[in-house]
Design an enzyme around this catalytic site. Structure first.
Site, PDB file in Angstrom:
ATOM      1  N   GLY A   1       0.772  -1.325   0.132  1.00 21.62           N
ATOM      2  CA  GLY A   1      -0.149   0.051   0.013  1.00 21.62           C
ATOM      3  C   GLY A   1       0.768   1.366   0.115  1.00 21.62           C
TER       4      GLY A   1
ATOM      5  N   ASP B   1       0.927  -1.936 -10.641  1.00 14.92           N
ATOM      6  CA  ASP B   1       2.207  -2.207 -10.497  1.00 14.92           C
ATOM      7  C   ASP B   1       2.558  -3.627 -10.375  1.00 14.92           C
ATOM      8  OD1 ASP B   1       4.734  -1.592  -9.017  1.00 14.92           O
ATOM      9  OD2 ASP B   1       3.904  -0.855  -7.254  1.00 14.92           O
TER      10      ASP B   1
ATOM     11  N   CYS C   1       9.555  -2.500 -10.922  1.00 12.92           N
ATOM     12  CA  CYS C   1      10.908  -2.192  -9.983  1.00 12.92           C
ATOM     13  C   CYS C   1      11.921  -3.233 -10.575  1.00 12.92           C
ATOM     14  CB  CYS C   1      10.660  -2.133  -8.454  1.00 12.92           C
ATOM     15  SG  CYS C   1      10.290  -3.773  -7.781  1.00 12.92           S
TER      16      CYS C   1
HETATM   17  C1  LIG Z   1       5.460  -4.642  -6.626  1.00 12.78           C
HETATM   18  S1  LIG Z   1       4.474  -5.435  -5.255  1.00 12.78           S
HETATM   19  C2  LIG Z   1       3.208  -3.995  -5.179  1.00 12.78           C
HETATM   20  C3  LIG Z   1       3.760  -2.899  -4.194  1.00 12.78           C
HETATM   21  C4  LIG Z   1       2.642  -1.991  -3.946  1.00 12.78           C
HETATM   22  N1  LIG Z   1       2.226  -1.227  -5.388  1.00 12.78           N
HETATM   23  C5  LIG Z   1       3.295  -0.641  -3.398  1.00 12.78           C
HETATM   24  O1  LIG Z   1       3.486   0.378  -3.776  1.00 12.78           O
HETATM   25  O2  LIG Z   1       3.281  -0.870  -2.091  1.00 12.78           O
HETATM   26  C6  LIG Z   1       3.625  -6.406  -6.169  1.00 12.78           C
HETATM   27  C7  LIG Z   1       2.292  -7.085  -5.496  1.00 12.78           C
HETATM   28  O3  LIG Z   1       1.591  -7.777  -6.506  1.00 12.78           O
HETATM   29  C8  LIG Z   1       1.111  -8.821  -5.910  1.00 12.78           C
HETATM   30  N2  LIG Z   1       0.529  -9.794  -6.759  1.00 12.78           N
HETATM   31  C9  LIG Z   1       1.322 -10.945  -7.350  1.00 12.78           C
HETATM   32  N3  LIG Z   1       0.571 -11.563  -8.525  1.00 12.78           N
HETATM   33  C10 LIG Z   1      -0.579 -11.000  -8.329  1.00 12.78           C
HETATM   34  C11 LIG Z   1      -1.819 -11.148  -9.030  1.00 12.78           C
HETATM   35  N4  LIG Z   1      -1.864 -12.268  -9.980  1.00 12.78           N
HETATM   36  N5  LIG Z   1      -2.560 -10.483  -8.955  1.00 12.78           N
HETATM   37  C12 LIG Z   1      -2.849  -9.484  -7.882  1.00 12.78           C
HETATM   38  N6  LIG Z   1      -1.729  -9.175  -7.293  1.00 12.78           N
HETATM   39  C13 LIG Z   1      -0.595  -9.939  -7.262  1.00 12.78           C
HETATM   40  C14 LIG Z   1       1.953  -9.215  -4.718  1.00 12.78           C
HETATM   41  O4  LIG Z   1       1.084  -9.874  -3.636  1.00 12.78           O
HETATM   42  C15 LIG Z   1       2.462  -7.981  -4.421  1.00 12.78           C
HETATM   43  O5  LIG Z   1       2.038  -7.356  -3.223  1.00 12.78           O
END
Ligand SMILES: C[S@@+](CC[C@H](N)C(=O)[O-])C[C@H]1O[C@@H](n2cnc3c(N)ncnc32)[C@H](O)[C@@H]1O
Length: 448
Positions: free
Chosen positions: A272, A336, A389
């Site tokens: 978040g 993201d 990232c």
């Molecule tokens: C790069 S992190 C997000 C960071 C967040 N946007 C932030 O700024 O704090 C990627 C996120 O994608 C989620 N994720 C991975 N595969 C996913 C999917 N198929 N559908 C939804 N979320 C997914 C992971 O649980 C993780 O929390």
């Protein structure tokens, strides 16, 4: 008593008064959890360092990060110092040796103290047989340090302390910048705060801070602290005056050009960080924060509560929005996507050990599914920001090339920004560039 991992024969009967020994023992346990069990540092450190005092925790963290950052290099040095490699069941002894070598290489711990502490840790474990060998190896390292370092200088894996596949991929993608990227990955990232402008301005917060900090040119809500510290002790933490967020990550919320009252999807939102920033810029947004992980969504909830914002939280798979979407289109989408995290290795050196070359193709596939299936949720005229990232082109500009070819109603918008590098599609920030982590951004809009 420090926790012992199941199935590992590391049994540290530590003398209670020897705090540093405790920190070293626990460092070995964290390294075993990461390297043998594949656990991430962000999970293993809080799980295993609970029993340490704040000072010892900081010491352990310094050792753990150092060993993981320089793992490939330290292994290459150790290989020169040992006639025979240790058995897999003695990985703990090997890690104790790497811990000792790292202290001799890169810390202000005096040489004699590094050797003594490592040997005494082994002596107090079930592997007393290894104490003499550990003593000999570390003392030989001190004696032969220059020659040992010279011998590995032309081996790129050891020189840059990265697995070969990452070096190779960066050489292919960034023939001009690969060395700079690898060096930046081995540096320590700054501690950057994002000041919550709904509560206090960065200038006013600077006045309240008793530590040295500076503003950053590239992110107007950011303050960079000169020294790492426990941020929960900084003014206003409980009241949500700031969050910890790299300045590269802070670009996302600005790029979406958010307007009051818009309906926004924060897709792959946990924990978040960017959700909170969007709401700080426009508190009247109606945000849906979705993520595949229930547990990580709880972190979104906690973070938003501290900042005093709220959002609709949805658990679901971004590859299949039909399972969770109510059919109402969004004015803006922050996408993201899950990625290699190759742009944030300096903050997460465990990525070098945990990621494998074949992960990339799988991630590219998931990213394409997400992009393709989330696109229909955007209103015509709305904006979608694709974020990773990562510094690998396959996850970044190549993805946008692929998407633009197969989505006739998608148009790329120029990103008007000074940060990073303009690419054929989107903008790439390299790790360390303008003090930021490595991020990729591409902004798309939907026609008619
Ligand atoms: C790069 S992190 C997000 C960071 C967040 N946007 C932030 O700024 O704090 C990627 C996120 O994608 C989620 N994720 C991975 N595969 C996913 C999917 N198929 N559908 C939804 N979320 C997914 C992971 O649980 C993780 O929390």
């Amino acid at each position: 008593m420090p926790m012992t991992l199941p199935g590992l024969c590391w049994e540290p009967p530590i003398k209670p008064h020897n705090k540093k020994a405790d920190a070293r023992n626990i460092s070995v346990q964290v390294l075993l959890a990461v390297l043998d069990e594949g656990e991430s540092l962000s999970s293993a450190i809080p799980r295993l360092t609970q029993s340490l005092s704040p000072q010892d925790k900081a010491f352990a963290q310094m050792l753990i990060y150092g060993v993981l950052r320089w793992h490939v290099r330290l292994q290459a040095l150790l290989a020169q110092l040992m006639k025979k490699s240790l058995k897999a069941k003695d990985h703990d002894v090997q890690l104790a040796l790497l811990l000792g070598l790292y202290q001799l290489m890169d810390t202000r711990v005096p040489d004699y103290a590094s050797v003594d502490a490592t040997v005494s840790m082994i002596r107090k474990s079930r592997k007393k047989w290894a104490a003499g060998m550990v003593n000999g190896v570390l003392r030989n390292f001190i004696r032969q340090k220059d020659a040992l370092l010279a011998a590995i200088e032309h081996d790129s894996e050891a020189r840059y302390s990265h697995p070969q596949w990452i070096i190779h991929q960066l050489q292919q993608d960034w023939p001009e910048q690969w060395q700079q990227i690898l060096d930046a990955n081995n540096s320590q990232a700054p501690l950057v705060l994002r000041i919550n402008r709904q509560k206090i301005s960065p200038d006013d917060y600077l006045q309240k801070l008793e530590l040295s900090a500076s503003k950053l040119d590239m992110a107007e809500d950011a303050l960079m602290l000169e020294q790492a510290c426990d941020v929960t002790n900084l003014p206003g933490y409980q009241d949500g005056w700031f969050s910890v967020q790299d300045a590269g990550a802070q670009q996302a919320a600005y790029l979406l050009d958010l307007q009051a009252g818009q309906k926004i999807l924060d897709c792959c939102a946990a924990p978040g960080g960017k959700t909170g920033h969007m709401l700080e810029l426009q508190p009247t947004l109606q945000v849906t924060a979705m993520d595949i992980s229930d547990q990580r969504l709880m972190r979104v909830q906690e973070n938003l509560e501290r900042l005093e914002f709220s959002a609709e939280l949805v658990a679901g798979d971004a590859q299949s929005p039909d399972d969770w979407w109510d059919g109402e289109l969004f004015d803006g989408i922050l996408l993201d996507v899950p990625c290699s995290a190759s742009g944030v290795i300096r903050r997460h050196p465990d990525i070098k050990s945990l990621r494998r070359a074949d992960d990339i193709a799988q991630l590219v596939e998931v990213q394409q599914q997400i992009l393709k299936n989330i696109w229909p949720l955007l209103k015509p005229g709305g904006k979608l920001l694709y974020v990773t990232c990562s510094v690998f082109k396959a996850e970044n500009e190549n993805q946008i090339s692929w998407f633009l070819q197969q989505a006739p109603d998608a148009v790329e918008l120029d990103i008007h920004a000074d940060f990073g590098q303009k690419r054929i599609h989107g903008r790439q920030i390299f790790p360390g560039q303008d003090l930021m982590d490595g991020f990729y951004y591409s902004l798309l809009t939907k026609t008619g």
